[in-house]
Design an enzyme around this catalytic site. Structure first.
Site, PDB file in Angstrom:
ATOM      1  N   ALA A   1      -4.902   2.401   8.141  1.00 40.96           N
ATOM      2  CA  ALA A   1      -4.295   1.119   8.504  1.00 40.96           C
ATOM      3  C   ALA A   1      -5.006   0.463   9.681  1.00 40.96           C
ATOM      4  O   ALA A   1      -5.820  -0.445   9.501  1.00 40.96           O
ATOM      5  CB  ALA A   1      -2.812   1.319   8.803  1.00 40.96           C
ATOM      6  N   ARG A   2      -4.705   0.911  10.898  1.00 39.69           N
ATOM      7  CA  ARG A   2      -5.261   0.321  12.109  1.00 39.69           C
ATOM      8  C   ARG A   2      -5.573   1.436  13.104  1.00 39.69           C
ATOM      9  O   ARG A   2      -4.757   2.334  13.326  1.00 39.69           O
ATOM     10  CB  ARG A   2      -4.273  -0.653  12.760  1.00 39.69           C
ATOM     11  CG  ARG A   2      -3.889  -1.836  11.897  1.00 39.69           C
ATOM     12  CD  ARG A   2      -5.031  -2.823  11.735  1.00 39.69           C
ATOM     13  NE  ARG A   2      -4.608  -4.023  11.027  1.00 39.69           N
ATOM     14  CZ  ARG A   2      -4.582  -4.142   9.706  1.00 39.69           C
ATOM     15  NH1 ARG A   2      -4.949  -3.114   8.952  1.00 39.69           N
ATOM     16  NH2 ARG A   2      -4.194  -5.263   9.128  1.00 39.69           N
TER      17      ARG A   2
ATOM     18  N   HIS B   1     -14.518   2.737   7.080  1.00 37.75           N
ATOM     19  CA  HIS B   1     -13.699   1.569   6.717  1.00 37.75           C
ATOM     20  C   HIS B   1     -13.982   1.148   5.273  1.00 37.75           C
ATOM     21  O   HIS B   1     -14.346  -0.001   4.996  1.00 37.75           O
ATOM     22  CB  HIS B   1     -13.962   0.410   7.669  1.00 37.75           C
ATOM     23  CG  HIS B   1     -12.779  -0.506   7.804  1.00 37.75           C
ATOM     24  ND1 HIS B   1     -12.419  -1.080   8.994  1.00 37.75           N
ATOM     25  CD2 HIS B   1     -11.865  -0.958   6.890  1.00 37.75           C
ATOM     26  CE1 HIS B   1     -11.345  -1.830   8.818  1.00 37.75           C
ATOM     27  NE2 HIS B   1     -10.991  -1.770   7.540  1.00 37.75           N
TER      28      HIS B   1
ATOM     29  N   ILE C   1       0.829  -1.196   0.000  1.00 40.21           N
ATOM     30  CA  ILE C   1       0.000   0.000   0.000  1.00 40.21           C
ATOM     31  C   ILE C   1       0.868   1.252   0.000  1.00 40.21           C
ATOM     32  O   ILE C   1       0.658   2.171  -0.800  1.00 40.21           O
ATOM     33  CB  ILE C   1      -0.960  -0.003   1.201  1.00 40.21           C
ATOM     34  CG1 ILE C   1      -1.892  -1.207   1.133  1.00 40.21           C
ATOM     35  CG2 ILE C   1      -1.759   1.292   1.256  1.00 40.21           C
ATOM     36  CD1 ILE C   1      -2.737  -1.423   2.373  1.00 40.21           C
TER      37      ILE C   1
ATOM     38  N   GLU D   1     -15.925  -0.039  15.805  1.00 45.00           N
ATOM     39  CA  GLU D   1     -16.562   0.296  14.537  1.00 45.00           C
ATOM     40  C   GLU D   1     -18.001  -0.191  14.562  1.00 45.00           C
ATOM     41  O   GLU D   1     -18.229  -1.376  14.795  1.00 45.00           O
ATOM     42  CB  GLU D   1     -15.811  -0.344  13.365  1.00 45.00           C
ATOM     43  CG  GLU D   1     -14.442   0.284  13.150  1.00 45.00           C
ATOM     44  CD  GLU D   1     -13.743  -0.207  11.887  1.00 45.00           C
ATOM     45  OE1 GLU D   1     -14.231  -1.195  11.280  1.00 45.00           O
ATOM     46  OE2 GLU D   1     -12.725   0.385  11.497  1.00 45.00           O
TER      47      GLU D   1
ATOM     48  N   ASP E   1      10.233   2.035   7.268  1.00 41.28           N
ATOM     49  CA  ASP E   1       9.740   0.668   7.336  1.00 41.28           C
ATOM     50  C   ASP E   1      10.676  -0.121   8.238  1.00 41.28           C
ATOM     51  O   ASP E   1      11.895   0.067   8.198  1.00 41.28           O
ATOM     52  CB  ASP E   1       9.702   0.034   5.940  1.00 41.28           C
ATOM     53  CG  ASP E   1       8.840  -1.219   5.906  1.00 41.28           C
ATOM     54  OD1 ASP E   1       7.684  -1.124   5.477  1.00 41.28           O
ATOM     55  OD2 ASP E   1       9.338  -2.286   6.317  1.00 41.28           O
TER      56      ASP E   1
ATOM     57  N   ASP F   1      -9.927   6.135   8.336  1.00 39.54           N
ATOM     58  CA  ASP F   1     -10.867   5.173   7.777  1.00 39.54           C
ATOM     59  C   ASP F   1     -11.076   3.995   8.721  1.00 39.54           C
ATOM     60  O   ASP F   1     -11.833   3.078   8.413  1.00 39.54           O
ATOM     61  CB  ASP F   1     -10.336   4.669   6.426  1.00 39.54           C
ATOM     62  CG  ASP F   1     -11.316   3.762   5.690  1.00 39.54           C
ATOM     63  OD1 ASP F   1     -12.506   4.143   5.582  1.00 39.54           O
ATOM     64  OD2 ASP F   1     -10.901   2.689   5.204  1.00 39.54           O
TER      65      ASP F   1
ATOM     66  N   GLY G   1     -11.614   1.596   2.732  1.00 43.26           N
ATOM     67  CA  GLY G   1     -10.376   1.511   1.972  1.00 43.26           C
ATOM     68  C   GLY G   1     -10.370   0.381   0.963  1.00 43.26           C
ATOM     69  O   GLY G   1     -10.020   0.581  -0.206  1.00 43.26           O
TER      70      GLY G   1
END
Length: 309
Positions: A232-233, A280, A156, A262, A175, A257, A282
């Site tokens: 992502a999270r 959510h 991504i 949720e 990363d 997102d 994505g």
């Protein structure tokens, strides 16, 4: 009742998807515990009791749920993330957990870029104003020439980098396992500290850690014009710290997102004028859903069939 081995299917986008016909053709009884919504733990347990396979969505799959499924052999996720699954329990119980890597990468990457642009140009404010018959404008910011920080440079993050380079952004990425072979015009790897302290926009594409990556301490080190994007999270961001930074003006905007829980309901953060929230979505594109469902179904059939008869 049927003697066919049972597979339960829980992704909200799954009912009616053509890839599921392959499960039926392969001899499996396809069951939906909660069509179109996230199943409760009780619903999971009641349908998993005799199931051999589980095509899973975003729901939490706990140790208690797994121990209530003595016949379960394989869980296949229609996405790359498996942090909602108790992986240690699955391993102890001999349940294989499969993922669909990169299936939704393009959809998530495009949304991340869209949220950056929406925040930089205050698009939700402008859209709401026009819908209400008003002519309200707020000065925006061009992203060309700005620095984008990408935290998590996998499938991504790299797609986001390509689009950001086309816009004219300078891109630095952190990363935990940088790929020395990766090349992209305008991109270079950087330390996490450099990303946090120098980027004008930060987009998160990393797995969750033991504690939030973005908290009150980190937000004292970031640029005051920072736009933060999280597709992502939810666990990567301390919502209270972000809200305080939005209120104080230290954070220019936050777009997310992902939430915990949720749906998040109405909160001080979701009501904030510098917050942009999406439910959510994505990986919720026709193309991403097709890739993810195809991969999840194919892997599930392959693993289950390898142990039959």
């Amino acid at each position: 009742m049927t003697d066919r081995p049972r597979v339960i299917v829980t992704p909200r986008s799954a009912p009616g998807h053509p890839s599921l016909t392959r499960l039926a053709q392969a001899g499996y009884d396809v069951v939906f515990p909660a069509p179109g919504r996230v199943p409760s733990e009780d619903e999971q347990r009641s349908h998993l009791a005799g199931a051999v396979g589980y095509l899973a969505g975003v729901e939490t799959i706990s140790r208690d749920t797994l121990t209530s499924a003595p016949s379960l052999r394989v869980i296949s996720r229609n996405g790359v993330g498996a942090d909602a699954i108790d992986l240690a329990a699955a391993e102890e119980l001999g349940i294989e957990v499969l993922r669909a890597p990169a299936a939704n990468a393009q959809g998530v990457a495009e949304l991340a870029v869209g949220l950056m642009l929406a925040a930089a140009r205050h698009i939700p404010l402008a859209v709401t104003a026009i819908a209400n018959g008003q002519w309200t404008r707020e000065m925006g910011t061009e992203l060309a020439g700005r620095t984008l920080g990408i935290i998590g440079c996998g499938n991504i993050g790299r797609r986001v980098a390509r689009v950001a380079a086309a816009i004219g952004m300078q891109i630095i990425g952190y990363d935990a396992y940088p790929d020395p072979q990766y090349r992209q015009d305008g991109f270079r790897y950087a330390s996490l500290d450099e990303v946090l302290e120098t980027a004008n926009v930060i987009t998160l594409h990393a797995p969750p850690a033991d504690r939030p990556l973005i908290d009150d301490v980190v937000l004292t080190r970031t640029k005051t014009d920072l736009i933060l994007v999280n597709t992502a999270r939810a666990a990567l961001v301390d919502d209270n710290a972000v809200l305080a930074a939005l209120n104080s003006g230290r954070l220019a905007g936050y777009a997310a997102d992902v939430f915990d829980p949720e749906p998040p309901g109405e909160t001080a953060l979701t009501r904030h004028p510098r917050f942009i929230g999406t439910p959510h979505i994505g990986g919720f594109t026709r193309e991403s859903v097709d890739r993810a469902m195809d991969a999840a179904v194919d892997q599930l059939i392959d693993r289950l069939d390898s142990g039959r008869g």
